[in-house]
Write an enzyme that holds these catalytic residues in place. Sequence first.
Site, PDB file in Angstrom:
ATOM      1  N   LYS A  81       0.840  -1.199   0.000  1.00  0.00           N
ATOM      2  CA  LYS A  81       0.000   0.000   0.000  1.00  0.00           C
ATOM      3  C   LYS A  81       0.875   1.248   0.000  1.00  0.00           C
ATOM      4  O   LYS A  81       1.858   1.322   0.733  1.00  0.00           O
ATOM      5  CB  LYS A  81      -0.922  -0.015   1.221  1.00  0.00           C
ATOM      6  CG  LYS A  81      -1.949   1.112   1.251  1.00  0.00           C
ATOM      7  CD  LYS A  81      -2.867   0.985   2.462  1.00  0.00           C
ATOM      8  CE  LYS A  81      -3.909   2.082   2.505  1.00  0.00           C
ATOM      9  NZ  LYS A  81      -4.789   1.975   3.696  1.00  0.00           N
ATOM     10  N   SER A 156      -9.701   2.117   2.908  1.00  0.00           N
ATOM     11  CA  SER A 156      -8.927   2.912   1.968  1.00  0.00           C
ATOM     12  C   SER A 156      -7.965   2.099   1.107  1.00  0.00           C
ATOM     13  O   SER A 156      -7.439   2.572   0.121  1.00  0.00           O
ATOM     14  CB  SER A 156      -8.113   3.968   2.726  1.00  0.00           C
ATOM     15  OG  SER A 156      -7.176   3.350   3.603  1.00  0.00           O
ATOM     16  N   SER A 180      -9.663  -0.250   7.053  1.00  0.00           N
ATOM     17  CA  SER A 180      -9.112  -0.131   5.703  1.00  0.00           C
ATOM     18  C   SER A 180      -8.413  -1.374   5.180  1.00  0.00           C
ATOM     19  O   SER A 180      -8.073  -1.442   4.000  1.00  0.00           O
ATOM     20  CB  SER A 180      -8.148   1.059   5.631  1.00  0.00           C
ATOM     21  OG  SER A 180      -8.839   2.265   5.811  1.00  0.00           O
TER      22      SER A 180
END
EC number: 6.3.5.7
Length: 493
Positions: A81, A156, A180
Amino acid sequence: MTDLIRSDAATLAAKIAAKEVSATELTQACLDQIEATDDRYHAFLHIGAHEALSAAAAVDTALAAGERLPSALAGVPLALKDVFTTVDMPTTCGSKILEGWRSPYDATLTLRLRAAGIPILGKTNMDEFAMGSSTENSAYGPTRNPWNLDRVPGGSGGGSAAALAAYQAPLAIGSDTGGSIRQPAALTATVGVKPTYGTVSRYGLVACASSLDQGGPCARTVLDTAMLHQVIAGHDAKDSTSLETEIPDVVGAAKAGASGDLRGVRIGVVKQLRGDGYQPGVLASFEAAVAQLTALGAEVSEVDCPHFDHALAAYYLILPSEVSSNLARFDAMRYGLRIGDDGTHSAEEVMAMTRAAGFGPEVKRRIMIGAYALSAGYYDAYYNQAQKIRTLIARDLDEAYQSVDVLVSPATPTTAFPLGEKVDDPLAMYLFDLCTLPLNLAGHCGMSVPSGLSPDDGLPVGLQIMAPALADDRLYRVGAAYEAARGPLPSAI
């Protein structure tokens, strides 16, 4: 090659160690899959092909020399990420204000991946500064769900989850501030774990809300997730919130759970996390999962956590308050985007122009909410009250764990919603975090494991398993047992 990229990480690691497949061959296969498919999914913001192949070649060289591999996952590639710093790739956090920025240092988590011999394929798309539940808030465009290109992959960290579902990577890393990791896992039929707060270093994790953020592992199976968890967890002196304590044996727990025996395990169903507002297909899948856990020998009962009803309101005061402080560092003076620096504007004007152009609407919204909640006239009425609710939520959980070992709930209220449906309705988007955010407020650990496809729309549903702080192994035992009993699921592609 198709069979290779669809294999689980544990199998791939064993094949690499046995020299049945090379780390370079596997990494190249993943890069080829990314090249062939990512125009559809937009899971990645940056591809580090050269860096990944170099790391894979180092594993192959070590094997050829008869050296011991640095970890059980050496040579198995991973999607990272884009909120963790990397010296060899940009770190943007999905924001225009950090476009093209390269960190001068690696995050501790990044260093642990490198030390374990895990090639990093690239950096994945995300909601800007991890603020969002759909990956639509990225300054670089949304990620699409491989199960349905018109649906969101969650957020997210939708990029990491989509990369797993699209077989672009067998492993991924996310960060979880209010769900997330777990929420995208639920929407893409992958596995995601939020470890106990303080057990995975936050050094080099660009902060959203420092008391809530936690990096964690993502994969397509519970065992793979446990193996990655073992690599990244551990004390770090560079992180002041890092716990100096022994990490539970999550891999051993996952292997033990795969036997399917849950006799003696006490499971609580959270009363507040089901009912009105939940999609019927999600509830049906959840009830079927609870029945399966009961059939495996678990003792199941309902648990009351009354202050969960106030968790959403407390979270969306605490998080913006921390955001307004953390994002003050993006001032156009030291790094990142700079607008209006032509000698005709004051430093204050340059800062204001840069932040106006560099931050997206959701980030600005949360900064404003946080600044208001922390202002002198409202601090006690809002921020302090939210912190009191946070304490009561933690107490609810502590009391619940006096009578049960783990808690379960749906991971999300609905399946993946259509792109664009909630992007202009912040309250509807915030409600999507309802099931996951209580654990972040308490600092406890949680997992989302696929529980099948909804009869409503054929999209994935996730079962959330929750455990007390430093009892992450319980997640893996129960998750692996359920996964084995549930059996294989269809794939997204």
